[in-house]
Design an enzyme around this catalytic site. Structure first.
Site, PDB file in Angstrom:
ATOM      1  N   GLU A 196       2.854  -3.044   3.874  1.00 34.87           N
ATOM      2  CA  GLU A 196       2.883  -4.536   3.193  1.00 34.87           C
ATOM      3  C   GLU A 196       4.233  -4.713   2.308  1.00 34.87           C
ATOM      4  O   GLU A 196       4.388  -3.475   1.499  1.00 34.87           O
ATOM      5  CB  GLU A 196       1.618  -4.739   2.366  1.00 34.87           C
ATOM      6  CG  GLU A 196       1.629  -5.994   1.588  1.00 34.87           C
ATOM      7  CD  GLU A 196       0.311  -6.096   0.700  1.00 34.87           C
ATOM      8  OE1 GLU A 196      -0.585  -5.287   0.514  1.00 34.87           O
ATOM      9  OE2 GLU A 196       0.204  -7.419   0.079  1.00 34.87           O
ATOM     10  N   ARG A 243      -4.789  10.819   2.714  1.00 32.15           N
ATOM     11  CA  ARG A 243      -3.608  10.194   1.913  1.00 32.15           C
ATOM     12  C   ARG A 243      -2.895  11.415   1.113  1.00 32.15           C
ATOM     13  O   ARG A 243      -3.344  12.219   0.709  1.00 32.15           O
ATOM     14  CB  ARG A 243      -4.239   9.297   0.824  1.00 32.15           C
ATOM     15  CG  ARG A 243      -3.640   8.116   0.438  1.00 32.15           C
ATOM     16  CD  ARG A 243      -4.145   7.510  -0.469  1.00 32.15           C
ATOM     17  NE  ARG A 243      -3.447   6.556  -1.148  1.00 32.15           N
ATOM     18  CZ  ARG A 243      -2.932   5.254  -0.434  1.00 32.15           C
ATOM     19  NH1 ARG A 243      -3.462   4.986   0.658  1.00 32.15           N
ATOM     20  NH2 ARG A 243      -2.072   4.500  -1.150  1.00 32.15           N
ATOM     21  N   LYS A 246       1.909   1.550  -4.936  1.00 32.85           N
ATOM     22  CA  LYS A 246       2.986   0.329  -5.391  1.00 32.85           C
ATOM     23  C   LYS A 246       2.617  -0.289  -6.410  1.00 32.85           C
ATOM     24  O   LYS A 246       3.650  -0.679  -7.216  1.00 32.85           O
ATOM     25  CB  LYS A 246       3.166  -0.333  -3.924  1.00 32.85           C
ATOM     26  CG  LYS A 246       4.136   0.429  -3.005  1.00 32.85           C
ATOM     27  CD  LYS A 246       4.138  -0.567  -1.665  1.00 32.85           C
ATOM     28  CE  LYS A 246       2.884  -0.294  -0.795  1.00 32.85           C
ATOM     29  NZ  LYS A 246       2.779  -1.362   0.357  1.00 32.85           N
TER      30      LYS A 246
HETATM   31  P1  ATP Z   1      -0.034   1.505  -2.103  1.00 34.39           P
HETATM   32  O1  ATP Z   1      -1.377   1.865  -2.559  1.00 34.39           O
HETATM   33  O2  ATP Z   1       1.122   2.544  -2.430  1.00 34.39           O
HETATM   34  O3  ATP Z   1       0.467   0.055  -2.135  1.00 34.39           O
HETATM   35  P2  ATP Z   1      -0.700   1.077   0.611  1.00 34.39           P
HETATM   36  O4  ATP Z   1      -1.787   1.798   1.236  1.00 34.39           O
HETATM   37  O5  ATP Z   1      -1.337  -0.018   0.022  1.00 34.39           O
HETATM   38  O6  ATP Z   1      -0.411   1.776  -0.649  1.00 34.39           O
HETATM   39  P3  ATP Z   1       0.579  -0.048   2.828  1.00 34.39           P
HETATM   40  O7  ATP Z   1       2.161  -0.717   2.722  1.00 34.39           O
HETATM   41  O8  ATP Z   1      -0.590  -0.549   3.247  1.00 34.39           O
HETATM   42  O9  ATP Z   1       0.573   0.888   1.634  1.00 34.39           O
HETATM   43  O10 ATP Z   1       0.880   1.270   3.676  1.00 34.39           O
HETATM   44  C1  ATP Z   1       1.592   1.442   4.909  1.00 34.39           C
HETATM   45  C2  ATP Z   1       1.026   2.610   5.570  1.00 34.39           C
HETATM   46  O11 ATP Z   1       1.514   3.700   4.785  1.00 34.39           O
HETATM   47  C3  ATP Z   1      -0.571   2.516   5.819  1.00 34.39           C
HETATM   48  O12 ATP Z   1      -0.867   3.013   7.122  1.00 34.39           O
HETATM   49  C4  ATP Z   1      -0.883   3.671   4.603  1.00 34.39           C
HETATM   50  O13 ATP Z   1      -2.301   4.019   5.023  1.00 34.39           O
HETATM   51  C5  ATP Z   1       0.285   4.411   4.680  1.00 34.39           C
HETATM   52  N1  ATP Z   1       0.314   5.079   3.327  1.00 34.39           N
HETATM   53  C6  ATP Z   1       0.383   4.475   1.943  1.00 34.39           C
HETATM   54  N2  ATP Z   1       0.091   5.480   1.110  1.00 34.39           N
HETATM   55  C7  ATP Z   1       0.040   6.673   1.617  1.00 34.39           C
HETATM   56  C8  ATP Z   1      -0.019   8.023   1.302  1.00 34.39           C
HETATM   57  N3  ATP Z   1      -0.139   8.282  -0.263  1.00 34.39           N
HETATM   58  N4  ATP Z   1      -0.004   8.860   1.891  1.00 34.39           N
HETATM   59  C9  ATP Z   1      -0.035   8.845   3.164  1.00 34.39           C
HETATM   60  N5  ATP Z   1       0.009   7.528   3.767  1.00 34.39           N
HETATM   61  C10 ATP Z   1      -0.069   6.710   3.004  1.00 34.39           C
HETATM   62 MG    MG Z   2      -1.896  -1.715   0.980  1.00 33.09          MG
END
Ligand code: ATP
Ligand code: MG
Length: 581
Positions: free
Chosen positions: A56, A280, A290
C-alpha cells in the site's frame, strides 16, 4: 599487486552488487516452495507461477517488506515465473505518489525487477461491475447502518452477530442505492455496500463484510472520479485473480481473511488465486509498521524516512547496508507459519559478512590525539604500502603517506594504563600499522591537565612493522598523517529504541517513550587518510579497527560526512556458533 585508490574502488551501487541472478530463496526449502512444487507436479496452473508484491503506498518500505519482496520475487524467479508490482491503493486519504516512487526505487535496489506494474485502482471499474453482479445475485446489499452500528451488530468472538435491518432489501433497491452511492448523492459514512455472507459465522470477517465505503476524497491516480472505494478484502483477491496470480503470499494476520478471499472468487467465478500466509518479520529494538514509522517522521523524532536509524530500506541503504546482506539475512531467517522475533544482531551479522568481503580498508581516526615522532626527519614523507582488502587479493594495495606528526585515537593512549592495556603509554612500544614501532617518551598537557600531544621515538629498522631483532609488541594501532589528513564528520548510530520490544510501554505512553536519546552521536574533525578525498556518496569502507562506514548524502565537496553502518564486533556469530555446539 596493483596500486589502487580505495576511494574510487569502494563498494558502490552497481550492477555487481545488486545482482539479479541469485534469488534470495534459492536453495532453501520452505513450505511455500513445497506448495508450489506440488502445484507444478499436478499441473494446477499449467506449470505457471505468477506472484505479486502488493504494497500500500502509504509509507516507505521497511526491512519487513524486504522479506515479502524476496519471497514474492525469489520464488517466482526460481520457477521461471513472473512477479507483478501492484500498488494496493484503495485508501485515498493515506496514499501518495511520493510513496509509489520510493517503493519502486527500493524494490529495484534490492535487486528485483517486476514484470507487470499495476494499481488496485486500475481495477476500480471492474470491481464496480463485479459488485453490481453480486447485488443482482442477491449476495450484496446496501446498508444504512453507520460504522459504529455495524461494529455493534457484528457481535464478538463469543457472540453471533445480528442481521442489519437493511439486509433484506430488494435487488432493485440495492442496485438503485449503490448506483446513487457512486453518483455522490450520499455523504461520507452514511451507507456501505456489504457482502451477504453469514452473520453467525465464527469468523468475524465473514459476518457480512463491508465491500465499499463512501469517501469523497481525492485519489492520487483517479482524482475525483470515485467517491466510493473498495475495502482491502474486496479488492485484493479480485486484483490477484485479474492478474491470474497463482500464489498470493501475505503475512499471517490475513489467514482469517482467506475464507473471504476465496468466497469472493468463488461467487464471481473468476480465476482461483490462492492465498498463502507466512510469518511476519519482527526484529528486536525495531518498529516495523509504516503507520508508526510515519509518526516518527511527522513528529520529527527522526530526520525523515531515510534517516539512517530508520528500519526503512531507504534508511538502511543510506546507512550503508547492502542489498546482498539483506537478501542473505532474509534467506537465513527463513519462513514459517508462526510469528517470532528475530534478533537485530542477526541482521547485523549478515551485513558484516558482506561488508567484510567487499569493503576496502582504510585508516581513519575518529577522536584524534596528536603524536610527534621526535627523531623522524622534519619534512620527510614516506609512502607506506597498505592492503586494500585482506579478503580479496584482487583489491590490491595503495600508498598511505607517513610523516613526523600523526594522529592516533585518543583511546589508543593511556597515561596510566590499566592492567591488560597494551596500547600506547609512557615507556611502551607499539606498532603503527604499515609503519614502524614507536615508543612513547613524554606527553604534553593543557592547562586542565589533559594530554594534548604525545611524543615518541620511532625505530627506523622496523619499517613495515617488524623488528630485525625479533622483539615483539603487543598492540598495533592505526594512524593518519597530520599533514595529509582530510577532515570529516562521522555519525555514530546506536539502536533507535532502548527496549527489545519497543511496543512495551507503561499505561498512557506510546512506543516513542522507548526512543533511545543517544541513538545519534556526531563526531566532528575526524581525520581520514587522503585516499578518501572525493569518495562518492554511498561508497562503503572498513575503517580499520573501528567498523564499517558509508559516505552520507549530506557530504559536500568541502566536507565528507560518514555514517557508521555497523561496528566490527559480531556477537551474533558467537551466539549462533554456541547454538550449534
Ligand atoms: P505496515 O504494517 O508496515 O504498514 P502492511 O502489511 O500494512 O505493513 P503492506 O504495504 O500492505 O504493508 O505490505 C505489502 C506486503 O508486505 C504484504 O504482503 C505484507 O504482508 C508484507 N509485509 C509487510 N510487513 C511485513 C513484515 N514485517 N514481514 C513480512 N512481510 C511483511
Ligand atoms: Mg497494509
Amino acid at each position: 599487486m596493483s596500486n589502487r585508490n580505495p576511494a574510487t574502488e569502494a563498494v558502490k551501487e552497481s550492477a555487481t552488487n545488486t545482482a539479479m541472478s541469485a534469488p534470495a530463496s534459492a536453495g532453501t526449502s520452505n513450505f511455500i516452495r513445497d506448495i508450489i512444487l506440488e502445484d507444478l507436479k499436478t499441473n494446477k496452473h499449467g506449470g505457471r507461477v505468477q506472484t505479486r508484491f502488493p504494497p500500500e503506498p502509504n509509507g516507505y518500505l521497511h526491512i519487513g517488506h524486504a522479506k515479502a519482496i524476496c519471497l514474492d520475487f525469489g520464488l517466482a524467479d526460481e520457477f521461471g515465473g513472473r512477479t507483478n508490482l501492484r500498488f494496493d491503493d484503495t485508501n485515498p486519504e493515506k496514499e501518495e505518489t511520493e510513496y509509489v516512487d520510493s517503493i519502486m526505487e527500493d524494490v529495484r535496489w534490492l535487486g528485483f525487477e517486476w514484470d507487470g506494474l499495476y494499481y488496485a485502482s486500475d481495477y476500480f471499474d471492474q470491481l464496480y461491475e463485479w459488485a453490481l453482479h453480486l447485488i443482482r445475485a442477491g449476495k450484496a446489499y446496501v446498508d444504512d447502518l453507520n460504522q459504529e452500528q455495524i461494529r455493534e451488530y457484528r457481535g464478538t468472538l463469543t457472540q453471533p452477530g445480528k442481521e442489519s435491518p437493511y439486509r433484506n432489501r430488494s435487488v432493485d433497491e440495492n442496485l438503485d442505492l449503490f448506483q446513487r452511492m457512486r453518483a455522490g448523492e450520499f455523504p461520507d459514512g452514511s451507507r456501505t455496500l456489504r457482502a451477504k455472507v453469514d452473520m453467525a459465522s465464527p469468523n468475524l470477517n465473514m459476518r457480512d463484510p463491508v465491500m465499499y465505503r463512501i469517501l469523497h476524497a481525492e485519489h492520487h491516480r483517479t482524482a475525483d472520479k470515485w467517491c466510493i472505494y473498495p475495502m482491502y478484502d474486496y479488492a485484493h483477491g479480485q486484483s490477484d485473480s485479474t492478474e491470474r496470480v497463482t500464489h498470493s503470499m501475505c503475512t499471517l494476520e490475513f489467514a482469517d481473511h482467506r475464507p473471504l478471499y476465496d468466497w469472493f472468487i468463488r461467487e464471481l467465478g473468476i480465476f482461483p488465486s490462492q492465498q498463502i500466509e507466512f510469518d511476519r518479520l519482527s526484529l528486536t529494538y525495531t518498529i516495523l509498521s509504516k503507520r508508526k514509522l510515519l509518526q516518527l517522521v511527522r513528529e520529527q523524532l527522526v530526520s525523515g524516512w531515510n534517516d539512517p536509524r530508520m528500519p526503512t530500506l531507504s534508511g538502511i541503504r543510506r546507512r550503508g547496508y547492502t542489498p546482498e546482506a539483506i537478501r542473505n539475512f532474509v534467506t537465513a531467517a527463513g519462513v514459517s507459519r508462526t510469528n517470532g522475533i528475530t534478533e537485530l544482531e542477526m541482521l547485523e551479522h549478515f551485513l558484516r559478512e558482506d561488508l567484510n568481503r567487499h569493503a576496502p580498508r582504510v585508516m581513519a581516526v575518529l577522536r584524534p590525539l596528536k603524536v610527534v615522532m621526535d627523531n623522524y626527519p622534519e619534512g620527510q614523507v614516506e609512502e607506506m604500502e597498505a592492503v586494500n582488502n585482506p579478503e580479496d587479493a584482487s583489491a590490491g594495495t595503495r600508498k598511505v603517506p607517513f610523516s613526523r606528526v600523526l594522529y592516533i585515537e585518543q583511546d589508543d593512549f593511556r597515561e596510566q594504563p590499566p592492567k591488560g592495556y597494551y596500547r600506547l603509554s609512557p615507556g611502551r612500544e607499539v606498532r603503527l600499522r604499515y609503519g614502524y614501532f614507536v615508543t612513547c617518551t613524554r606527553v604534553v598537557k593543557d592547562e586542565h591537565g589533559e594530554v594534548v600531544e604525545v611524543h615518541c621515538t620511532y625505530d627506523p629498522a622496523t619499517r613495515g612493522g617488524n623488528a630485525p631483532d625479533g622483539r615483539k609488541v603487543k598492540a598495533t594501532i592505526h594512524w593518519v598523517s597530520a599533514a595529509h589528513a582530510i577532515e570529516a564528520d562521522v555519525r555514530l548510530y546506536d539502536k533507535l529504541f532502548t527496549k527489545p520490544n519497543p511496543n512495551e510501554v507503561e499505561e498512557g505512553q506510546d512506543f516513542t517513550a522507548n526512543l533511545n536519546p543517544n541513538s545519534l552521536e556526531v563526531l566532528r574533525g575526524c581525520k581520514l587518510e587522503p585516499s578518501l578525498a572525493g569518495a562518492a556518496v554511498g561508497s562503503r569502507y572498513q575503517f580499520e579497527r573501528l567498523g564499517y562506514f558509508c559516505v552520507d548524502l549530506d557530504s559536500t565537496s568541502d566536507k565528507l560526512v560518514f555514517n557508521r553502518t555497523v561496528a566490527l564486533k559480531d556477537t551474533w556469530a558467537k551466539v549462533a556458533q554456541r547454538g550449534k555446539g
